[in-house]
Scaffold this motif. Structure first.
Motif, short mmCIF file in Angstrom:
data_model
loop_
_atom_site.label_atom_id
_atom_site.label_comp_id
_atom_site.label_asym_id
_atom_site.label_seq_id
_atom_site.Cartn_x
_atom_site.Cartn_y
_atom_site.Cartn_z
N ASN A 136 0.96 -1.34 -0.10
CA ASN A 136 0.11 0.02 0.07
C ASN A 136 0.91 1.36 0.05
OD1 ASN A 136 -1.52 -2.12 0.76
ND2 ASN A 136 -3.14 -0.52 1.59
N ARG A 137 1.77 1.28 0.85
CA ARG A 137 2.49 2.70 1.24
C ARG A 137 3.66 2.45 1.88
NH1 ARG A 137 -2.68 2.52 3.94
NH2 ARG A 137 -2.24 2.23 6.38
N PRO A 138 4.65 3.64 2.00
CA PRO A 138 5.58 3.68 2.88
C PRO A 138 5.28 3.60 4.10
CG PRO A 138 5.90 5.22 1.42
CD PRO A 138 4.65 4.85 1.25
N ILE A 139 5.91 2.98 5.05
CA ILE A 139 5.81 3.08 6.68
C ILE A 139 6.75 3.92 7.23
CG2 ILE A 139 5.49 1.76 8.75
CD1 ILE A 139 4.35 -0.70 7.14
N SER A 140 6.33 4.95 7.96
CA SER A 140 7.35 5.95 8.28
C SER A 140 7.06 6.06 9.83
CB SER A 140 7.53 7.54 7.63
OG SER A 140 7.61 7.12 6.02
N SER A 141 5.82 5.85 10.17
CA SER A 141 5.38 6.23 11.65
C SER A 141 4.47 4.97 11.87
CB SER A 141 4.84 7.61 11.64
OG SER A 141 3.40 7.48 11.29
N PRO A 142 4.09 4.79 13.26
CA PRO A 142 3.07 3.84 13.62
C PRO A 142 1.90 3.93 12.83
CG PRO A 142 4.28 4.55 15.37
CD PRO A 142 4.83 5.48 14.50
N ALA A 143 1.53 5.40 12.59
CA ALA A 143 0.05 5.77 12.15
C ALA A 143 -0.03 4.91 10.63
CB ALA A 143 -0.13 7.12 11.67
N ASP A 144 1.10 4.74 9.88
CA ASP A 144 1.22 4.09 8.69
C ASP A 144 0.86 2.47 8.60
OD1 ASP A 144 1.87 6.56 7.30
OD2 ASP A 144 3.84 6.03 7.89
N VAL A 145 0.88 2.16 9.81
CA VAL A 145 0.74 0.44 10.10
C VAL A 145 -0.77 0.32 10.29
CG1 VAL A 145 1.26 -1.65 11.41
CG2 VAL A 145 3.21 0.28 10.90
N GLU A 146 -1.33 1.42 10.81
CA GLU A 146 -2.85 1.27 11.19
C GLU A 146 -3.82 0.59 10.16
OE1 GLU A 146 -4.32 4.70 13.07
OE2 GLU A 146 -2.68 4.85 14.58
N GLY A 147 -4.55 -0.39 10.52
CA GLY A 147 -5.55 -1.16 9.67
C GLY A 147 -4.89 -2.10 8.75
N MET A 161 3.15 -7.08 18.85
CA MET A 161 3.85 -5.94 18.27
C MET A 161 3.28 -5.19 17.13
SD MET A 161 7.48 -6.65 16.19
CE MET A 161 6.45 -7.44 14.75
N VAL A 162 2.67 -6.16 16.35
CA VAL A 162 2.07 -5.44 14.88
C VAL A 162 0.59 -4.64 15.78
CG1 VAL A 162 0.53 -6.01 13.05
CG2 VAL A 162 2.69 -6.97 13.35
N GLU A 163 -0.05 -5.50 16.64
CA GLU A 163 -1.36 -5.05 17.01
C GLU A 163 -1.01 -3.54 18.04
OE1 GLU A 163 -3.43 -7.99 18.95
OE2 GLU A 163 -4.06 -8.84 16.97
N ALA A 164 0.14 -3.40 18.60
CA ALA A 164 0.44 -2.40 19.28
C ALA A 164 0.80 -1.09 18.14
CB ALA A 164 1.70 -2.28 20.09
N LEU A 165 1.04 -1.49 16.98
CA LEU A 165 1.16 -0.53 16.29
C LEU A 165 -0.15 -0.05 15.51
CD1 LEU A 165 4.45 -1.71 14.64
CD2 LEU A 165 4.49 0.40 16.06
N GLY A 166 -1.16 -0.59 15.71
CA GLY A 166 -2.53 -0.70 15.08
C GLY A 166 -2.85 -1.25 13.96
N GLY A 167 -1.77 -2.50 13.64
CA GLY A 167 -2.07 -3.32 12.50
C GLY A 167 -2.74 -4.49 12.75
N ASN A 168 -3.41 -5.37 12.20
CA ASN A 168 -4.19 -6.71 12.11
C ASN A 168 -3.23 -7.76 11.82
OD1 ASN A 168 -6.55 -5.28 12.61
ND2 ASN A 168 -6.58 -4.92 10.45
N ALA A 169 -2.41 -8.28 12.89
CA ALA A 169 -1.30 -9.36 12.83
C ALA A 169 -2.07 -10.64 12.48
CB ALA A 169 -0.80 -9.49 14.15
N THR A 170 -1.45 -11.16 11.34
CA THR A 170 -1.96 -12.42 10.71
C THR A 170 -0.79 -13.68 10.90
OG1 THR A 170 -3.44 -11.13 9.54
CG2 THR A 170 -3.20 -13.44 8.83
N VAL A 204 5.42 -8.60 -5.42
CA VAL A 204 3.86 -7.87 -4.98
C VAL A 204 3.82 -7.23 -4.06
CG1 VAL A 204 3.01 -10.21 -6.07
CG2 VAL A 204 3.88 -10.33 -3.50
N ALA A 205 5.10 -7.02 -3.20
CA ALA A 205 4.99 -5.85 -2.54
C ALA A 205 5.92 -4.66 -2.65
CB ALA A 205 5.08 -6.34 -0.88
N GLY A 206 5.61 -3.48 -2.84
CA GLY A 206 6.69 -2.37 -3.44
C GLY A 206 6.95 -1.53 -2.62
N PHE A 207 6.71 -1.70 -1.29
CA PHE A 207 7.13 -0.62 -0.32
C PHE A 207 7.97 -1.40 0.82
CE2 PHE A 207 3.44 1.20 -2.49
CZ PHE A 207 3.64 2.44 -2.85
N TYR A 208 9.24 -1.07 0.92
CA TYR A 208 9.90 -1.75 1.95
C TYR A 208 10.45 -0.56 3.08
CZ TYR A 208 13.33 -4.96 4.16
OH TYR A 208 13.94 -5.75 5.00
N SER A 209 10.12 -0.72 4.14
CA SER A 209 10.43 0.31 5.28
C SER A 209 11.31 -0.08 6.53
CB SER A 209 9.27 0.91 5.87
OG SER A 209 8.21 1.30 4.76
#
Length: 309
Positions: A136-147, A161-170, A204-209
């Motif tokens: 989706n996008r570059p990750i520069s801050s925790p807000a970029d991980v959300e969702g 770790m991922v959930e603390a950043l607001g992401g959905n860990a799978t 298939v994943a074009g953004f590496y942070s």
């Protein structure tokens, strides 16, 4: 030249394919040990996990069915609980920091904990630094991980770790990640440059942070029974060669990471360095608090590592 009657025929476990930095270093270790012990120890490395998966191989080495192996500290956690500390996000500030810690007095504490479980850790290998990548996008801050739906290894710490950043860990098997990224079942995952490249996830994943949130060491471990069967002189040889193998592996890892980074860059991946990781680190506070609550006896170990930053 025929081997002496008392020769030890050692079998070594390795998850990686021929040519991989760890494989090259392990095979060099086996060859040098055989040469320097004049055949008293004849070691053979079995690559590609042909002797079993990693948790099984750890058990086999503990009970002496295998003689040595190169093991990651992630899967070691259920057996040697102290090693779970090494899976805490941002416990190390850099790969160099990890090397300094593991090669020093604190590394000796981990080796002592492994020895209690019949594993003699002679040196510490590198497995790089893991960073986030996504579609989706570059990750520069925790807000970029959300969702974002992010694949993690099957460990509660990585989920937290991922959930603390607001992401959905799978949690998901590694082999399923490419297709899941391609179809949108996942938005992203996390790994080091060589794995990102060799798995073709970069297609298939074009953004590496470059977050470097996990820096997990690996051991070159000898079965306690195999170790104790050696003379003191041969123990010294084996230890020296294990340390040399780690030095070789680390250097090859740096070179391989550099090459993999260039390959994905040339393929059009957008790489962004996260220079200030403090916002990510602050989000890990509840992860650490939960870990210490469950493992109060490991609090000092955690504090000592963090105090050396």
């Amino acid at each position: 030249m025929s081997l002496p009657v008392q020769a030890e025929n050692w079998r070594g476990w390795n998850i990686h394919p021929p040519g991989y930095p760890n494989t090259v270093a392990l095979e060099s270790f086996a060859e040098n040990v055989a040469e320097r012990t004049e055949g008293r120890v004849h070691a053979q490395v079995y690559n590609n996990a042909v002797l079993g998966d990693q948790p099984d191989a750890i058990e086999q080495t503990r009970n002496g069915a295998l003689d040595f192996g190169n093991f990651n500290m992630g899967p070691m956690g259920p057996i040697v609980k102290e090693t779970n500390v090494l899976s805490l996000p941002f416990i190390f500030s850099s790969v160099e920091h990890m090397h300094d810690i593991m090669d020093g007095e604190i590394g000796r504490r981990f080796a002592d904990a492994l020895a209690e479980k019949n594993l003699i850790a002679l040196s510490w290998f590198d497995s790089g630094a893991r960073s986030f990548y996504n579609t989706n996008r570059p990750i520069s801050s925790p807000a970029d991980v959300e969702g974002l739906k992010i694949r993690v290894m099957n460990n509660d710490l990585y989920v937290d770790m991922v959930e603390a950043l607001g992401g959905n860990a799978t949690p998901m098997a590694y082999g399923e990640v490419y297709q899941s990224l391609k179809t949108g079942v996942l938005d992203g995952a996390e790994n080091n440059y060589p794995s990102f490249q060799s798995s073709n996830h970069y297609e298939v994943a074009g953004f590496y942070s470059v977050t470097q949130h996990l820096i997990i060491p690996e051991c070159l471990c000898i079965a306690k029974a195999s170790w104790e069967a050696l003379s003191p002189e041969d123990q010294e040889i084996v230890r020296e060669e294990a340390i040399k193998a780690a030095e070789m592996q680390r250097q090859l890892w740096v070179e391989g990471s550099r090459e993999s980074r260039q390959i994905v860059l040339d393929a059009g991946v957008e790489i962004n360095e996260v220079e200030d990781k403090s916002a990510f680190q602050e989000r890990m506070q509840p992860v650490y608090e939960g870990f210490i609550e469950e493992n109060p006896d490991l609090a000092t170990l955690v504090e000592d590592i963090r105090a050396t930053n």
